[in-house]
Design a protein around this motif. Structure first.
Motif, short mmCIF file in Angstrom:
data_model
loop_
_atom_site.label_atom_id
_atom_site.label_comp_id
_atom_site.label_asym_id
_atom_site.label_seq_id
_atom_site.Cartn_x
_atom_site.Cartn_y
_atom_site.Cartn_z
N GLY A 161 0.80 -1.35 0.07
CA GLY A 161 0.16 -0.04 0.06
C GLY A 161 0.96 1.11 0.03
O GLY A 161 2.11 1.22 0.17
N GLY A 162 0.22 2.35 -0.09
CA GLY A 162 0.96 3.50 -0.05
C GLY A 162 0.15 4.66 -1.00
O GLY A 162 -1.13 4.59 -0.81
N ARG B 176 0.58 -2.65 -6.61
CA ARG B 176 0.32 -3.95 -6.54
C ARG B 176 0.49 -4.22 -5.10
O ARG B 176 1.45 -4.14 -4.62
CB ARG B 176 1.35 -4.75 -7.21
CG ARG B 176 1.17 -6.31 -7.44
CD ARG B 176 2.01 -6.89 -7.85
NE ARG B 176 3.29 -7.31 -7.56
CZ ARG B 176 4.11 -8.24 -7.86
NH1 ARG B 176 3.81 -9.19 -8.75
NH2 ARG B 176 5.22 -8.61 -7.28
N LEU B 177 -0.61 -4.72 -4.67
CA LEU B 177 -0.48 -5.20 -3.23
C LEU B 177 -0.32 -6.64 -3.15
O LEU B 177 -0.72 -7.35 -4.09
CB LEU B 177 -2.12 -5.21 -2.50
CG LEU B 177 -2.48 -3.72 -2.60
CD1 LEU B 177 -4.00 -3.61 -2.03
CD2 LEU B 177 -1.67 -2.74 -2.02
N GLN C 41 -3.22 -6.35 -8.72
CA GLN C 41 -2.48 -5.31 -9.54
C GLN C 41 -3.86 -4.33 -9.71
O GLN C 41 -4.91 -4.80 -10.16
CB GLN C 41 -2.23 -5.88 -10.72
CG GLN C 41 -1.50 -4.97 -11.49
CD GLN C 41 -0.38 -4.21 -11.26
OE1 GLN C 41 0.42 -4.87 -10.72
NE2 GLN C 41 -0.21 -2.98 -11.26
N MET C 42 -3.37 -3.24 -9.21
CA MET C 42 -4.48 -2.05 -9.04
C MET C 42 -3.95 -1.12 -10.33
O MET C 42 -2.91 -0.44 -10.14
CB MET C 42 -4.78 -1.44 -7.94
CG MET C 42 -5.04 -2.50 -6.72
SD MET C 42 -5.58 -1.64 -5.44
CE MET C 42 -4.00 -0.97 -4.88
N THR D 28 -3.72 -2.77 4.53
CA THR D 28 -2.68 -1.82 4.49
C THR D 28 -3.36 -0.87 3.62
O THR D 28 -4.30 -1.13 2.87
CB THR D 28 -1.61 -2.89 3.11
OG1 THR D 28 -0.62 -1.59 2.67
CG2 THR D 28 -2.54 -3.09 1.85
N GLN D 29 -2.69 0.46 3.93
CA GLN D 29 -3.66 1.58 3.46
C GLN D 29 -3.14 2.07 1.92
O GLN D 29 -2.10 2.08 1.82
CB GLN D 29 -3.24 2.70 4.20
CG GLN D 29 -3.72 4.11 4.07
CD GLN D 29 -5.20 4.27 4.27
OE1 GLN D 29 -5.78 3.94 5.14
NE2 GLN D 29 -6.11 4.76 3.28
N VAL D 30 -4.31 2.22 1.08
CA VAL D 30 -4.01 2.71 -0.07
C VAL D 30 -4.74 4.18 -0.11
O VAL D 30 -5.98 4.30 0.19
CB VAL D 30 -4.70 1.88 -1.28
CG1 VAL D 30 -4.59 2.48 -2.63
CG2 VAL D 30 -3.90 0.59 -1.20
N THR D 31 -3.74 5.18 -0.61
CA THR D 31 -4.40 6.49 -0.72
C THR D 31 -4.19 6.69 -2.13
O THR D 31 -3.03 6.94 -2.56
CB THR D 31 -3.82 7.45 0.29
OG1 THR D 31 -3.90 7.07 1.89
CG2 THR D 31 -4.48 8.80 0.13
#
Length: 116
Positions: free
Chosen positions: A9-10, A19-20, A81-82, A110-113
């Motif tokens: 994440g990030g 990609r997580l 995969q995002m 996991t944080q995704v921003t």
């Protein structure tokens, strides 16, 4: 009981990719269902993508065509995969595994921003 650890994440700009990874503590070959869920502040947790032990995939409507789930049984890891990320994809993403008789395990998230 299998332990799941998410990573990857990030912070990313809109239109970008991440990609997580979800690393399992033991073999994923016999895990019937592995899914990625997400929860944004003030919202319910929702299914993002899932994959069965046979490789059948399922996606939430909001991510179809942008996200891809895959599993590497040799590495005991599940990936998400995002691509073409949007601000509305901002959330904590959780890995979930269901196996055996009624066993349901979650990772810590996991944080995704995604910034606009």
């Amino acid at each position: 009981q299998v332990q799941l650890v998410e990573s990857g994440g990030g912070l990313v700009q809109a239109g970008g990719s991440l990609r997580l990874s979800c690393a399992a503590s033991r073999s994923t070959r016999r895990i019937n269902f592995i899914g990625w869920y997400r929860q944004a502040p003030g919202k319910q947790r929702e299914l993002v993508a899932a994959i069965s032990s046979g490789g059948t995939t399922n996606y939430g409507d909001s991510v179809k065509g942008r996200f891809t789930i895959s599993r590497d049984n040799a590495e005991n890891t599940i990936y998400l995969q995002m691509n073409s990320l949007k601000p509305e994809d901002t959330a904590v993403y959780y890995c979930n595994a269901r196996y055996g008789v009624g066993i349901n395990t979650w990772g810590q998230g996991t944080q995704v921003t995604v910034s606009s």
